[in-house]
Enzyme design. Structure first.
Site, PDB file in Angstrom:
ATOM      1  N   TYR A  75      -7.513  -3.575 -10.368  1.00 50.94           N
ATOM      2  CA  TYR A  75      -6.251  -2.851 -10.595  1.00 50.94           C
ATOM      3  C   TYR A  75      -5.062  -3.791 -10.374  1.00 50.94           C
ATOM      4  O   TYR A  75      -4.190  -3.925 -11.237  1.00 50.94           O
ATOM      5  CB  TYR A  75      -6.147  -1.638  -9.650  1.00 50.94           C
ATOM      6  CG  TYR A  75      -4.753  -1.056  -9.623  1.00 50.94           C
ATOM      7  CD1 TYR A  75      -4.231  -0.413 -10.739  1.00 50.94           C
ATOM      8  CD2 TYR A  75      -3.937  -1.193  -8.492  1.00 50.94           C
ATOM      9  CE1 TYR A  75      -2.932   0.100 -10.725  1.00 50.94           C
ATOM     10  CE2 TYR A  75      -2.648  -0.680  -8.472  1.00 50.94           C
ATOM     11  CZ  TYR A  75      -2.152  -0.043  -9.593  1.00 50.94           C
ATOM     12  OH  TYR A  75      -0.865   0.448  -9.580  1.00 50.94           O
ATOM     13  N   LYS A  80      -2.147  -5.503 -13.085  1.00 51.28           N
ATOM     14  CA  LYS A  80      -0.681  -5.487 -12.951  1.00 51.28           C
ATOM     15  C   LYS A  80      -0.126  -6.910 -13.042  1.00 51.28           C
ATOM     16  O   LYS A  80       0.880  -7.168 -13.703  1.00 51.28           O
ATOM     17  CB  LYS A  80      -0.259  -4.851 -11.626  1.00 51.28           C
ATOM     18  CG  LYS A  80      -0.534  -3.363 -11.548  1.00 51.28           C
ATOM     19  CD  LYS A  80       0.355  -2.563 -12.498  1.00 51.28           C
ATOM     20  CE  LYS A  80       0.046  -1.104 -12.512  1.00 51.28           C
ATOM     21  NZ  LYS A  80       0.670  -0.376 -13.619  1.00 51.28           N
ATOM     22  N   LYS A  90      -4.816   3.820 -12.000  1.00 48.06           N
ATOM     23  CA  LYS A  90      -4.247   3.299 -10.744  1.00 48.06           C
ATOM     24  C   LYS A  90      -5.158   3.375  -9.527  1.00 48.06           C
ATOM     25  O   LYS A  90      -4.692   3.136  -8.416  1.00 48.06           O
ATOM     26  CB  LYS A  90      -2.948   4.032 -10.466  1.00 48.06           C
ATOM     27  CG  LYS A  90      -3.128   5.539 -10.248  1.00 48.06           C
ATOM     28  CD  LYS A  90      -1.890   6.189  -9.657  1.00 48.06           C
ATOM     29  CE  LYS A  90      -2.137   7.655  -9.400  1.00 48.06           C
ATOM     30  NZ  LYS A  90      -1.050   8.350  -8.757  1.00 48.06           N
ATOM     31  N   SER A 140       3.617  -3.076  -9.108  1.00 48.79           N
ATOM     32  CA  SER A 140       3.249  -2.547  -7.793  1.00 48.79           C
ATOM     33  C   SER A 140       3.380  -3.636  -6.739  1.00 48.79           C
ATOM     34  O   SER A 140       3.201  -4.828  -7.027  1.00 48.79           O
ATOM     35  CB  SER A 140       1.794  -2.080  -7.863  1.00 48.79           C
ATOM     36  OG  SER A 140       1.287  -1.901  -6.569  1.00 48.79           O
TER      37      SER A 140
END
Ligand code: NAD
Ligand code: UDP
Length: 336
Positions: free
Chosen positions: A148, A152, A84, A124
């Site tokens: 990142y 997602k 993350k 997220s």
């Protein structure tokens, strides 16, 4: 029936396992401990008075996944496992895609083979990129500015394709805003490796004397006081959102997407001020340059989750501050 919790030894996962155990749900944690510690397991047990079933292993390990699905009667999976750190994802993007995207693909293949098709996925608010307006609704356009965030987004799209190909899946994409705080016992919390990237652990480490002062990344944004605004949500509220999402999946909703946030934005200076008031600790800070890739404002419109999940974040900013501080004071070196 049990729930498989990948990444259940991590920050959000451990708090969710506590809440699951407290409603007497059977849980199996699968975690490779790449960003967590075994010590968390005893802490969970002492909060819930229940034994934790823990398997040390990787979501990339197909054989291991098959053996777990054979051994346990899972009816659903909450999938937290992932890397993350935004900065790190720029340096080692392939590692992020392998872990986050390929890891999820591998998990879903095994789930399909064992006919377990209820999945809660940790997404997220980063998938909204730099939103044109706030508050952010689930229908807003998505984009990514770093590996990142892209991982997602890729997973969200992959899961949507999976659902389209086989509508017997039930999948909840939970888009978290900024989780902070800790369990009120002060025994589990966020334990970043090295110098924290995120605001809240940075503040508490300054307060406890591990770091000298906070750098406030920019005070020239178009916000209430020029500093960045985010939607901070107590990690226990977030954990409850997962219980509600699991309940929702039992009603076979198909693919659903929810913002998990409070709907309230706070600036960096407001956060410093609130921490100082709640704890009596001074936080020395300096204004420094903007951090590359940061956006001015990001906060949720949580109404859809409020209505559909019968869930609302209930904990105040003061509670978030007090709980973060209790955890940090009791555990100045995290789980070490
Ligand atoms: P965390 O790092 O504390 O927890 C993730 C856990 O997954 C760790 O315990 C780690 O050891 C484990 N893990 C990583 N890769 C694995 C693998 N290949 N196999 C098995 N275990 C693996 O992070 P967190 O803050 O609890 O976040 C949980 C999830 O929520 C992550 O997917 C993260 O991207 C997402 N998320 C977090 C935030 C946040 O601010 N904390 C915000 C939005 C989304
Ligand atoms: N921030 C800051 N100093 C820090 C860490 C963060 O000023 O040491 C600011 C950051 O610019 C943003 C807010 O605090 O406006 C929240 O940052 P965090 O990294 O916690 O969350 P994210 O930016 O990923 O939403």
């Amino acid at each position: 029936m049990a729930t498989l919790v990948t990444g259940g030894a991590g920050y959000i996962g451990s708090h969710t396992v506590v809440e699951l155990q407290q409603i007497n749900q059977d849980v199996v944690i699968l975690d490779n401990l790449s960003n967590s510690s075994k010590a968390v397991l005893k802490r969970i047990e002492s909060i819930t008075n229940k034994a934790v079933t823990f398997v040390e292993g990787d979501i990339l390990d197909t054989e291991l996944l098959h053996s777990l699905f054979k051994q346990y009667q899972f009816d659903s999976v909450i999938h937290f496992a992932g890397l993350k750190a935004v900065g790190e994802s720029n340096e080692i993007p392939l590692h992020y895609y392998k872990n986050n995207v390929y890891g999820t693909l591998n998990l879903c293949e095994v789930m399909a083979q064992h006919s377990v098709k209820n999945l809660v996925f940790s997404s997220s608010a980063t998938v909204y990129g730099d939103p044109e307006t706030v508050p952010i609704k689930e229908s807003f356009p998505t984009s990514a500015t770093n590996p990142y965030g892209r991982s997602k987004l890729m997973v969200e799209e992959m899961l949507a394709d999976l659902y389209r190909s086989d509508p017997s899946w039930n999948i909840a994409l939970l888009r978290y805003f900024n989780p902070i705080g800790a369990h009120e016992s002060g025994t589990i919390g966020e334990a970043p490796n090295g110098i924290p990237n995120n605001l809240m652990p940075y503040i508490t480490q300054v307060a406890v004397g591990k770091l000298k002062q906070l750098s406030v990344f920019g005070n020239d944004y178009n916000t209430i006081d020029g500093t960045g605004v985010r939607d901070y949500i107590h990690v226990v509220d977030l954990a409850h959102g997962h219980l509600k999402a699991l309940e929702k999946l039992n009603s076979q909703p198909g693919l659903v997407t929810y913002n998990l946030g409070t709907g309230q934005g706070y600036s960096v200076l407001q956060m410093i001020n609130s921490f100082e008031k709640a704890t009596g600790q001074a936080i020395p800070y300096q204004i420094s340059a903007r951090r590359a890739g940061d956006i001015a404002e990001c906060y949720a419109d949580p109404q859809f989750a409020n209505q559909e999940l019968n869930w609302t974040a209930t904990k105040s900013l003061v509670e978030m501050m007090e709980d973060s501080w209790r955890w940090q004071q009791n555990n100045p070196n995290g789980y070490q």
